[in-house]
Design an enzyme around this catalytic site. Structure first.
Site, PDB file in Angstrom:
ATOM      1  N   CYS A  55      70.302   3.313  60.407  1.00 64.21           N
ATOM      2  CA  CYS A  55      69.078   3.693  59.723  1.00 64.21           C
ATOM      3  C   CYS A  55      68.389   2.466  59.145  1.00 64.21           C
ATOM      4  CB  CYS A  55      69.389   4.681  58.597  1.00 64.21           C
ATOM      5  SG  CYS A  55      70.393   6.093  59.113  1.00 64.21           S
TER       6      CYS A  55
ATOM      7  N   ALA B 153      69.832   9.582  63.557  1.00 66.27           N
ATOM      8  CA  ALA B 153      70.941  10.523  63.418  1.00 66.27           C
ATOM      9  C   ALA B 153      71.986  10.284  64.497  1.00 66.27           C
ATOM     10  CB  ALA B 153      70.413  11.957  63.496  1.00 66.27           C
ATOM     11  N   VAL B 154      73.233  10.005  64.069  1.00 67.32           N
ATOM     12  CA  VAL B 154      74.329   9.733  65.002  1.00 67.32           C
ATOM     13  C   VAL B 154      75.524  10.648  64.724  1.00 67.32           C
ATOM     14  CG1 VAL B 154      76.007   7.980  65.742  1.00 67.32           C
ATOM     15  CG2 VAL B 154      73.611   7.340  65.385  1.00 67.32           C
TER      16      VAL B 154
ATOM     17  N   GLU C  73      77.843   2.745  60.037  1.00 67.04           N
ATOM     18  CA  GLU C  73      78.906   3.634  60.477  1.00 67.04           C
ATOM     19  C   GLU C  73      80.200   3.200  59.788  1.00 67.04           C
ATOM     20  OE1 GLU C  73      78.277   6.169  62.254  1.00 67.04           O
ATOM     21  OE2 GLU C  73      76.343   5.683  63.142  1.00 67.04           O
TER      22      GLU C  73
ATOM     23  N   ARG D 110      65.973   7.675  59.145  1.00 62.92           N
ATOM     24  CA  ARG D 110      67.267   7.998  59.731  1.00 62.92           C
ATOM     25  C   ARG D 110      67.264   7.977  61.256  1.00 62.92           C
ATOM     26  NH1 ARG D 110      70.711  13.547  59.949  1.00 62.92           N
ATOM     27  NH2 ARG D 110      72.755  12.588  60.241  1.00 62.92           N
TER      28      ARG D 110
END
Length: 616
Positions: free
Chosen positions: A2, A52-53, A80, A50
């Site tokens: 992000c 998104a993952v 992450e 964002r």
């Protein structure tokens, strides 16, 4: 992955400053194309864009935790955390209750449980800001290797921060001022931790956190490379490297969106792709998807040299067949790489002139092509710095040089400052900058940081220094480039070789093990040989490709001629008129001034687009 931004001000009510925060947040749209949000409190404003993952539905940000109707903390997070499952279980055992599957919520609740010491518990790539509403304090945290960026600008009553400089430059209190030291940092081929070319804009250093209170700002280092005695034998060391890589790749394959690998056909990317293929196959998850880059007509124009002896394409195809990958090649038009619009796109991604020409442009276009089919990609970046892959690790003359080895290599190619990039710069300006002197000072600072074992062999001691320079300076140049080019397309690139457990372990393996078979990257080669074709396991290091089509330097010459003939070009004040005239002479091979031309064009675009205020 992000884009984050925000503003803390203890002497004003930021609930009235929504327009400023929106402007800052909007600059991060490409980093986070899926959604956005803001959190406004009296003295803190957080913005978020964002990508998104993990848990696309649940991980909306900025994320808050409330109790009895009162906000306890708010988080704007990029990254992450690969051990979030283990941390979630530990936090649940401590009484925390989760409402999402996201690693974002794990980070937020980890802060509530452990405060700033959550940083030591996280395994991943991350940059985030936590506003503690209970104490009215802001915490900025960056991952250990500096994979994810985080910039800040102290103000008289707080701080402005963001993933990229452009977020800060959207704030009315921050101006794009560059002085002599800023220009030195831009041109000297080093990467000083914490510094940026923009005056007043700093980076949260890798492995550091910044705490902002009403009383002021403090910085704490929570991780650093340590010198530890390596007691394992060679076979055990090779096995440990392999076990770590398998665990790292397994963790980094988690994604709720399409994932792939970036495959050049070299040892590093092939190892990551092959290990990913094995992991996915064992889980019954289908073939790994891989992407490579090539240029139209590259086969006809390719000429082996001392740096690139072979083309990547055939090796990438070989590895893809070997592991059963679903492989695609993103083919780029050399003419498009030199277009002014493409130069502007790469500049906007970096917020600074890159000075490496088509390498930036082609990387941006490659990622744009990958993003059409994937949101997350695994990369082999940083293996060369970690395992000793570059030729300067193995050149006794370069190793002995009292300089950053990569800069010494480029300086040996000629030039007044750091090398051939500076051929067109004004000679008086170069004298004032004294780039070699600036680099020597930064080199001495870096050497003073290196942790050593007592009574170490002198050669092993020196190779530890060379490794440290690569892992704390050179790798950050490449990680910055990869982050900006990938996130400008909304693509998250993960770097397994930057896992801090692997980095700490290999850093302490003696050089005699890292080169035990007389080759570069001996430990890595031995650890993954069984999953690779022999031709790839034995392949020499080949850097990221550049365009060899003769049309490209000719296009650059035409752009340079346009710059030279336009009195409004701001870069003219930084260029040497005679050198410029010589570069444009009919008998000058444009290839001979290619790097210098690219730098001049980048500087002109930057000064124009960002309205940079030079104070030289």
């Amino acid at each position: 992955m992000c884009g984050i931004t925000g503003w803390v001000a203890y002497d004003r009510d930021l609930t009235l400053e929504r327009a400023v925060l929106d402007a800052m947040t909007d600059t991060q749209l490409r980093r986070g194309p899926d959604s956005g949000g803001v959190h406004l409190a009296r003295h803190a404003a957080l913005g978020h864009r964002r990508l998104a993952v993990i848990d696309p539905e649940g991980g909306v940000q900025p994320m808050t935790v409330e109790h009895d109707g009162r906000t306890l903390a708010a988080l704007s997070y990029s990254g992450e955390v690969y051990n979030h499952h283990e941390l979630r279980a530990e936090l649940e055992a401590a009484g925390h209750r989760f409402r999402t599957r996201s690693d974002t919520e794990v980070v937020l609740r980890a802060y509530l449980e452990w405060g700033e010491h959550l940083a030591e518990r996280l395994n991943g790539m991350f940059a985030f800001a936590v506003w503690d509403a209970r104490t009215e304090e802001l915490l900025l945290v960056r991952d250990r290797m500096g994979v994810k960026p985080l910039h800040y600008h102290p103000t008289p009553d707080g701080v402005v921060f963001g993933s990229e400089p452009k977020a800060l430059l959207a704030h009315p209190a921050v101006r794009p001022v560059v002085d002599l030291d800023g220009l030195r940092e831009l041109l000297a081929l080093t990467r000083t931790p914490g510094l940026t070319p923009y005056r007043g804009i700093a980076e949260v250093q890798p492995g550091h956190l910044v705490r902002v209170r009403r009383q002021g700002l403090t910085v704490r280092r929570y991780w650093a490379l340590e010198a530890r005695e390596h007691t394992q034998d060679l076979a055990t060391t090779i096995g440990t490297v392999r076990a770590l890589l398998e665990d790292i790749v397994h963790r980094q394959l988690e994604s709720d969106v399409p994932l792939c690998s970036l495959l050049s056909g070299g040892l590093d990317s092939s190892a990551v792709t092959a290990l990913a293929a094995r992991t996915l196959r064992a889980a019954g998850a289908g073939p790994v998807r891989s992407f490579a880059v090539d240029f139209t007509g590259q086969s006809e124009h390719f000429a082996p040299d001392a740096v690139r002896t072979t083309q990547d394409g055939p090796y990438a195809e070989m590895l893809a067949r070997h592991v059963g990958a679903e492989h695609r090649v993103v083919e780029l038009d050399p003419a498009a790489l030199g277009a002014p619009a493409q130069r502007l796109a790469t500049l906007r991604a970096r917020d600074l002139p890159g000075g490496v020409g088509d390498m930036d442009a082609s990387l941006l276009l490659l990622f744009r092509g990958v993003r059409e089919r994937s949101t997350v990609a695994l990369s082999g970046e940083s293996a060369d710095e970690l395992f000793g892959g570059y030729r300067w690790f193995h050149d006794p003359g370069i190793v002995r040089t009292e300089d950053f080895p990569w800069a010494a290599v480029l300086s040996s190619l000629g030039g007044t400052g750091s090398g051939p990039r500076e051929q067109l710069l004004d000679r008086e300006l170069l004298g004032k900058l004294d780039l070699p002197g600036y680099r020597r000072a930064r080199y001495r600072e870096a050497l003073a940081e290196v942790p050593h074992l007592p009574d170490a062999d002198p050669f092993e001691r020196r190779m530890r220094e060379v490794s440290y320079l690569n892992l704390t300076r050179f790798v950050r140049i490449l990680l910055d480039r990869k982050d900006r080019m990938s996130m400008a397309t909304g693509l998250e690139v993960r770097v397994p070789f930057c896992d801090h457990r692997l980095v700490q372990y290999v850093f302490n393996a003696p050089w005699s093990m890292k080169s035990f078979d007389g080759r570069e990257k001996s430990l890595l080669r031995a650890a993954v040989r069984d999953v690779l074709p022999a031709e790839i396991a034995e392949r020499m290091k080949s850097p990221y490709p550049i365009v060899q089509d003769p049309r490209y330097p000719r296009l650059l010459r035409a752009e340079l001629a346009a710059l030279a003939s336009d009195p409004r070009s701001p870069a003219l004040a930084l260029l040497d008129r005679r050198a410029l005239s010589d570069a444009l002479a009919p008998d000058t091979d444009p290839q001979s001034v290619r790097l210098a031309t690219d730098l001049a064009l980048d500087l002109d675009a930057w000064l124009t687009e960002y309205q940079v205020e030079l104070e030289l």
